[in-house]
Write a protein that holds these residues in place. Structure first.
Motif, PDB file in Angstrom:
ATOM      1  N   HIS A  10       0.851  -1.196   0.000  1.00 25.19           N
ATOM      2  CA  HIS A  10       0.000   0.000   0.000  1.00 25.19           C
ATOM      3  C   HIS A  10       0.889   1.249   0.000  1.00 25.19           C
ATOM      4  O   HIS A  10       1.750   1.414   0.863  1.00 25.19           O
TER       5      HIS A  10
ATOM      6  N   ASP B 172      -8.607   0.953   5.906  1.00 22.20           N
ATOM      7  CA  ASP B 172      -7.309   1.613   6.011  1.00 22.20           C
ATOM      8  C   ASP B 172      -7.303   2.593   7.172  1.00 22.20           C
ATOM      9  O   ASP B 172      -8.045   3.572   7.172  1.00 22.20           O
TER      10      ASP B 172
ATOM     11  N   ASP C  76       0.899   5.311   0.035  1.00 21.17           N
ATOM     12  CA  ASP C  76       0.088   6.485   0.342  1.00 21.17           C
ATOM     13  C   ASP C  76       0.675   7.741  -0.295  1.00 21.17           C
ATOM     14  O   ASP C  76       1.775   8.170   0.055  1.00 21.17           O
TER      15      ASP C  76
HETATM   16 ZN    ZN Z   1      -3.745   4.533   2.731  1.00 21.66          ZN
END
Ligand code: ZN
Ligand code: DX5
Length: 218
Positions: A32, A174, A34
């Motif tokens: 993941h 999340d 960001d």
């Molecule tokens: Zn995130």
């Protein structure tokens, strides 16, 4: 299938290549990533060049979470950088159908993210067109925050609607996911679990991921 997605936001950016490799060795299902622009959220992280560098380090699926204003402007750059899944916020001010179609035209998976106070209903018109809904369980912007259980009814409602329509759409949760919160998220219907600080702070990342996976798999 339940997937565990370490968030590299919590990694040591001075050795990002090693950190990415350590997630891979620890058994991550997705990575993941960001992306924050200092406008949509009050934090700035990384952009397409760093996503490209991460791409060069790993064969893991790159799950790119765009927390940026007007994401339509930058979709081509993130596609070129090697993102596999691109999730953008419905609140971020781009025409949702245009963003989805740009991502899908490239053969990649489109996801829509909703912040904690955004109603789940805004996603419903697009549910048949996307591969994932990301339900934020903290205010987007920073890792290490506490899980907000009030978002769980939205996960339940989305899961029910996905099943009703017979779709294969993942629900990603999340923010604040750890060995105490993941069970409730799973029970509500999430099947992709982002975890930053819990995994990166642990001395044994493999054990941390296995623990999360074991709880999710019940
Ligand atoms: Zn995130
Ligand atoms: C927050 C990010 C999350 C965050 C998760 O805006 O989208 O992915 O890094 O980190 P933890 O697990 O520490 O809440």
């Amino acid at each position: 299938m339940n997937l565990i997605a370490p968030s590299i936001l919590s990694c040591d950016f001075s050795k990002i290549g090693e950190e990415v490799e350590s997630c891979q060795k620890a058994g991550a299902d997705l990575l993941h990533v960001d992306v924050m622009d200092g406008c949509f959220v009050r934090n700035i992280t990384i952009g397409p060049p760093v996503v490209k560098a991460i791409r060069a380090c790993t064969p893991l699926t790159l799950d790119v979470h765009l927390m940026i204003d007007k994401p339509l402007r930058y979709i081509p750059q993130f596609l070129d950088a090697g993102a596999d899944i691109i999730t953008f916020h419905v609140e971020a001010g781009s025409p949702v159908d245009e963003v989805i179609s740009l991502i899908k035209k490239a053969g990649k998976t489109a996801g829509i993210a909703i912040s904690p106070n955004t109603p789940y209903e805004v996603v419903l018109p697009y549910l048949n067109e996307i591969g994932m809904v990301l339900v934020m369980s903290v205010e987007p912007g920073f890792g290490g925050q506490c899980f907000c259980p009030f978002v769980l009814p939205k996960v339940e409602a989305l899961r029910a609607e996905i099943e009703n329509r017979g779709l294969n759409v993942a629900i990603e949760i999340d923010g604040g996911i750890n060995d105490e919160t993941i069970a409730d998220a799973k029970k509500a219907g999430a099947n992709v679990f982002v975890s930053g600080s819990f995994i990166f702070k642990s001395n044994d990342r493999k054990a941390a991921i296995e623990k999360l996976r074991a709880i999710a798999n019940g």
